[in-house]
Write a protein that holds these residues in place. Structure first.
Motif, short mmCIF file in Angstrom:
data_model
loop_
_atom_site.label_atom_id
_atom_site.label_comp_id
_atom_site.label_asym_id
_atom_site.label_seq_id
_atom_site.Cartn_x
_atom_site.Cartn_y
_atom_site.Cartn_z
N SER A 1 2.41 -1.82 28.91
CA SER A 1 1.30 -1.38 29.78
C SER A 1 0.10 -2.32 29.64
CB SER A 1 0.90 0.08 29.52
OG SER A 1 0.39 0.23 28.22
N GLY A 2 0.34 -3.48 29.09
CA GLY A 2 -0.71 -4.49 29.01
C GLY A 2 -1.76 -4.19 27.98
N ALA A 3 -1.57 -3.12 27.23
CA ALA A 3 -2.61 -2.73 26.29
C ALA A 3 -2.28 -3.15 24.87
CB ALA A 3 -2.78 -1.21 26.33
N ARG A 4 -1.01 -3.46 24.63
CA ARG A 4 -0.59 -3.73 23.26
C ARG A 4 0.08 -5.10 23.19
NH1 ARG A 4 3.12 0.92 21.15
NH2 ARG A 4 1.26 1.85 20.33
N GLU A 5 -0.15 -5.80 22.09
CA GLU A 5 0.44 -7.13 21.92
C GLU A 5 1.92 -6.98 21.57
OE1 GLU A 5 0.25 -11.15 22.17
OE2 GLU A 5 -1.46 -9.83 22.51
N LEU A 6 2.78 -7.47 22.45
CA LEU A 6 4.22 -7.40 22.20
C LEU A 6 4.78 -8.82 22.20
CD1 LEU A 6 5.11 -4.51 24.70
CD2 LEU A 6 4.74 -4.30 22.24
N GLU A 7 6.04 -8.96 21.77
CA GLU A 7 6.65 -10.30 21.66
C GLU A 7 6.56 -11.09 22.98
OE1 GLU A 7 7.84 -11.45 18.71
OE2 GLU A 7 8.39 -13.39 19.57
N TRP A 8 6.78 -10.40 24.11
CA TRP A 8 6.77 -11.09 25.41
C TRP A 8 5.53 -10.72 26.24
CZ3 TRP A 8 11.03 -13.98 27.86
CH2 TRP A 8 12.05 -14.31 26.97
N TRP B 1 -11.87 -0.43 31.14
CA TRP B 1 -10.55 -1.07 31.01
C TRP B 1 -10.07 -1.57 32.37
CZ3 TRP B 1 -5.35 -0.25 32.47
CH2 TRP B 1 -4.38 -0.79 31.63
N LEU B 2 -10.24 -0.70 33.40
CA LEU B 2 -9.79 -1.04 34.75
C LEU B 2 -10.64 -2.18 35.32
CD1 LEU B 2 -9.29 2.57 36.16
CD2 LEU B 2 -7.49 0.94 35.57
N PHE B 3 -11.96 -2.09 35.07
CA PHE B 3 -12.88 -3.10 35.57
C PHE B 3 -12.52 -4.47 34.97
CE2 PHE B 3 -17.06 -5.27 35.32
CZ PHE B 3 -17.30 -5.35 36.68
N ARG B 4 -12.24 -4.47 33.66
CA ARG B 4 -11.85 -5.72 33.00
C ARG B 4 -10.59 -6.30 33.62
NH1 ARG B 4 -12.21 -4.26 26.95
NH2 ARG B 4 -14.39 -4.57 26.50
N ARG B 5 -9.62 -5.40 33.89
CA ARG B 5 -8.36 -5.88 34.48
C ARG B 5 -8.59 -6.43 35.88
NH1 ARG B 5 -3.09 -4.05 31.85
NH2 ARG B 5 -2.26 -4.01 33.95
N MET C 1 5.12 0.54 43.76
CA MET C 1 3.86 1.09 43.24
C MET C 1 3.53 2.41 43.92
SD MET C 1 2.77 -0.32 40.67
CE MET C 1 1.56 0.97 40.58
N ARG C 2 3.84 2.51 45.22
CA ARG C 2 3.58 3.77 45.93
C ARG C 2 4.42 4.89 45.30
NH1 ARG C 2 5.63 7.29 49.24
NH2 ARG C 2 7.64 6.22 49.16
N ALA C 3 5.69 4.55 45.01
CA ALA C 3 6.57 5.56 44.39
C ALA C 3 6.04 5.93 42.99
CB ALA C 3 7.99 5.02 44.31
N TYR C 4 5.54 4.94 42.26
CA TYR C 4 4.95 5.22 40.95
C TYR C 4 3.78 6.19 41.09
CZ TYR C 4 7.29 2.08 37.64
OH TYR C 4 8.20 1.50 36.81
N MET C 5 2.96 5.95 42.12
CA MET C 5 1.78 6.81 42.30
C MET C 5 2.20 8.23 42.67
SD MET C 5 -0.92 4.29 44.11
CE MET C 5 -2.13 5.55 44.29
N VAL D 1 -0.34 -4.74 45.17
CA VAL D 1 0.43 -4.22 44.03
C VAL D 1 -0.51 -4.01 42.84
CG1 VAL D 1 2.30 -4.73 42.42
CG2 VAL D 1 2.56 -5.33 44.83
N SER D 2 -1.36 -5.00 42.59
CA SER D 2 -2.29 -4.91 41.46
C SER D 2 -3.29 -3.78 41.67
CB SER D 2 -3.06 -6.23 41.30
OG SER D 2 -2.15 -7.27 41.16
N TRP D 3 -3.76 -3.65 42.90
CA TRP D 3 -4.76 -2.61 43.20
C TRP D 3 -4.15 -1.22 42.99
CZ3 TRP D 3 -9.53 -1.31 43.37
CH2 TRP D 3 -9.93 -0.18 44.07
N LEU D 4 -2.94 -1.01 43.52
CA LEU D 4 -2.29 0.31 43.37
C LEU D 4 -2.02 0.61 41.90
CD1 LEU D 4 0.21 0.35 46.39
CD2 LEU D 4 -1.99 1.51 46.20
N ASN D 5 -1.73 -0.44 41.14
CA ASN D 5 -1.50 -0.23 39.71
C ASN D 5 -2.77 0.30 39.05
OD1 ASN D 5 -1.72 -1.57 36.80
ND2 ASN D 5 0.40 -1.08 37.23
N LEU D 6 -3.92 -0.26 39.43
CA LEU D 6 -5.18 0.20 38.84
C LEU D 6 -5.49 1.64 39.26
CD1 LEU D 6 -7.53 -2.93 39.15
CD2 LEU D 6 -6.13 -2.24 37.23
N VAL D 7 -5.23 1.94 40.54
CA VAL D 7 -5.50 3.30 41.02
C VAL D 7 -4.61 4.30 40.26
CG1 VAL D 7 -5.44 4.83 43.04
CG2 VAL D 7 -6.18 2.47 43.31
N ASN D 8 -3.36 3.90 40.06
CA ASN D 8 -2.42 4.77 39.33
C ASN D 8 -2.91 5.01 37.91
OD1 ASN D 8 -0.02 6.28 39.17
ND2 ASN D 8 1.02 4.58 38.15
#
Ligand code: SF4
Ligand code: SF4
Lengths: 65, 324
Positions: free
Chosen positions: B42-49, A28-32, B157-161, B64-71
Motif C-alpha cells: 500500500s506504499g506505506a511500508r518499505e518492502l523488498e520490491w 498522507w494523500l496530499f503528499r502522494r 479502481m472503480r471496482a475497488y471503490m 487511476v491515481s486519483w481514484l486510488n486516493l479517493v478510495n
C-alpha cells in the motif's frame, strides 16, 4: 514503517483520535498527490523518452532510498 | 479483446535486482510458513520490491491515481466506533443469513464466511479476529476488454471503490450491533484469496487468481474481519483444476511467460504459481496487466455456472468409464 491499515484504521477512536487520523490521512494523500504531480511528472517524461529511445530507465536512479 | 499488448521488452529495469520474489514467496519450500509481503505494501511500508511499486504508482494514468486516493480517503471508515450495547446472538445461522443479505443489498456480487485462517496472515501480521466475511465485486467485462490500458485500470479502481464502499458499510452495520469489525480492501495486510477459497467462493486458477462461478476471475475481493459469531461456509469444488489442466489460454497469452502449466510446491502447498519476477515488472508496465484473468474462459459473463456443471458432469462420466 507502519502499513496503511496500521496507520489509519482505528478501532473505537475517540473524537480527537478520529480527527487526528483524518488530518494525518489528508496529509498522507496530499503528499502522494504532490509526489504524483512533481516527481511523478519527471518520471513519466523520462519513461516516455525511454520508450521512444529504447534505452531503459534504471529504477534506482529514479527512486532513491 | 485487443491484442496489441505492450511489448515484454520493458523500458525500465533494476540495476541491482532485488531478492527474487519467488524466493520470498517460498517457491520450492516444502515447509508451511506465513507469506511475506513483497510488493503491494500500500506504499506505506518499505518492502523488498517497494521501489517498483512506487514507480508503478507514479507512472499510472491520472484517473487511476486519483481514484486510488479517493478510495484511500474512504477507507478511513474501515474501522471506527463500536456501539456500547452488544446485540445478543441467539442463532448463528440467522445472523449469518442476515449479514449475507446485508452484504448483497449493499452491492456485493457474492459473499461467503470463513474463520480467520492463519494462511491469510502475513509473517509478523498481528490481526486478531474470529471470523471473515469475504465479498466479491464484478468488474465490467466490456471495460476489462481494454486490459493493459488506463481504461481497464480505471475500471479496476472503480471496482475497488465499490467493493470498499460495500465492505465499509457492512463493517459499520456490525459495529453498530456492538461487535468488532474491520474492512480490508485495497490495502495489503491480508491475503484475501485463501479466505475466499475457504469461504466457498471459488478456487485458485492456473493464473494464480481466484476463479468463481459468478464472475470468473474478473472481480475484486474484500474482507470484513469481525468477532461477530458466524456460521462458516466450506470450500467448494467447481472443477477449476479439471479445466486448467488442459487449458493453456492464460499460459499462451501471458506476454512474459510467467504462468506455468505445472503446479509447484509453495510454502508446503502444491498449487498453481505465477512467476513473480516475470509478472510484476510487466504488471507495472501494463497498468496492472490482467490479460490472464480476462482471457480465462471462466471470466466470460454468465459462463461460470454452466461451465462448472459441464466439467463436473464430465468428471463423473470419466469416473464411471474408469470403473466400467
Ligand atoms: S485461462 Fe485456462 S488455464 Fe488459465 S486459469 Fe483460466 S481455465 Fe485455467
Ligand atoms: S498479470 Fe497475468 S498475463 Fe499479466 S504478466 Fe502477470 S501473469 Fe502474465
Amino acid at each position: 514503517m507502519k502499513s496503511f491499515e496500521e496507520q489509519f484504521y482505528i478501532e473505537n477512536p475517540t473524537r480527537f483520535e478520529a480527527l487526528k487520523r483524518d488530518l494525518l490521512l489528508l496529509l498522507w494523500l496530499f503528499r502522494r498527490a504532490i509526489m504524483w504531480a512533481g516527481k511523478g511528472l519527471i518520471i513519466r517524461l523520462a519513461y516516455k523518452k525511454a520508450k521512444n529511445t529504447g534505452k531503459p530507465l534504471v529504477i534506482e536512479d529514479l527512486i532513491k532510498d | 479483446m485487443k491484442k496489441d499488448f505492450p511489448s515484454p521488452e520493458l523500458p525500465f529495469a533494476y540495476r541491482d535486482q532485488p531478492l527474487s520474489g519467488n524466493i520470498i514467496n517460498g517457491l520450492g519450500e516444502t515447509n508451511k510458513r506465513a507469506a511475506t509481503q513483497i510488493f503491494h505494501g500500500s506504499g506505506a511500508r518499505e518492502l523488498e520490491w517497494s521501489k517498483l511499486e512506487l514507480f508503478f504508482g507514479l507512472i499510472n494514468p491520472f484517473k487511476v491515481s486519483w481514484l486510488n486516493l479517493v478510495n484511500r480517503w474512504m477507507l478511513r471508515d474501515a474501522d471506527g466506533p463500536i456501539a456500547k450495547s452488544k446485540r445478543k446472538i441467539t442463532s448463528q445461522a440467522d445472523i449469518t443469513a442476515e449479514i449475507k443479505d446485508l452484504a448483497l443489498s449493499f452491492g456485493a456480487g457474492s459473499v461467503g464466511t470463513s474463520p480467520l485462517i492463519k494462511e491469510a496472515l502475513y509473517k509478523g501480521g498481528e490481526i486478531n479476529y474470529a471470523n471473515a466475511i469475504v465479498i466479491l465485486y464484478p468488474m465490467d467485462s466490456d471495460e476489462m476488454q481494454h486490459v493493459t490500458t488506463g481504461r481497464a485500470g480505471t475500471e479496476t479502481m472503480r471496482a475497488y471503490m465499490e467493493i470498499s464502499r460495500t465492505a465499509i458499510e457492512l463493517s459499520k452495520k456490525i459495529r453498530a450491533m456492538g461487535w468488532r469489525a474491520r474492512a480490508y480492501c485495497e490495502g495489503a495486510d491480508l491475503l484475501h484469496i485463501p479466505l475466499a477459497i475457504n469461504a466457498g467462493l471459488g478456487q485458485l486458477g492456473k493464473h494464480g487468481s481466484l476463479i468463481c462461478r459468478e464472475f470468473g476471475s474478473s472481480m475484486r475481493i474484500a474482507t470484513i474481519l469481525t468477532d461477530l459469531p458466524l456460521d462458516h461456509d466450506r470450500p467448494i469444488d467447481i472443477a477449476v483444476d479439471d479445466l486448467c489442466i488442459g487449458c493453456r489460454r492464460c499460459t499462451i497469452d501471458c506476454p512474459v511467460d510467467a504462468i506455468s502449466d505445472e503446479k509447484h510446491m509453495v510454502r508446503g502447498d502444491d498449487k498453481w504459481y505465477v512467476d513473480f519476477d516475470k509478472c510484476v515488472p510487466y504488471f507495472t508496465e501494463a497498468v496492472g496487466c490482467g490479460i490472464c484473468i480476462e482471457v480465462c474462459p471462466w471470466s466470460k459473463p454468465d459462463r461460470g455456472f454452466s461451465l462448472s456443471e459441464k466439467l463436473l458432469k464430465k468428471r463423473e462420466k470419466n469416473k464411471l468409464k474408469e470403473l466400467i
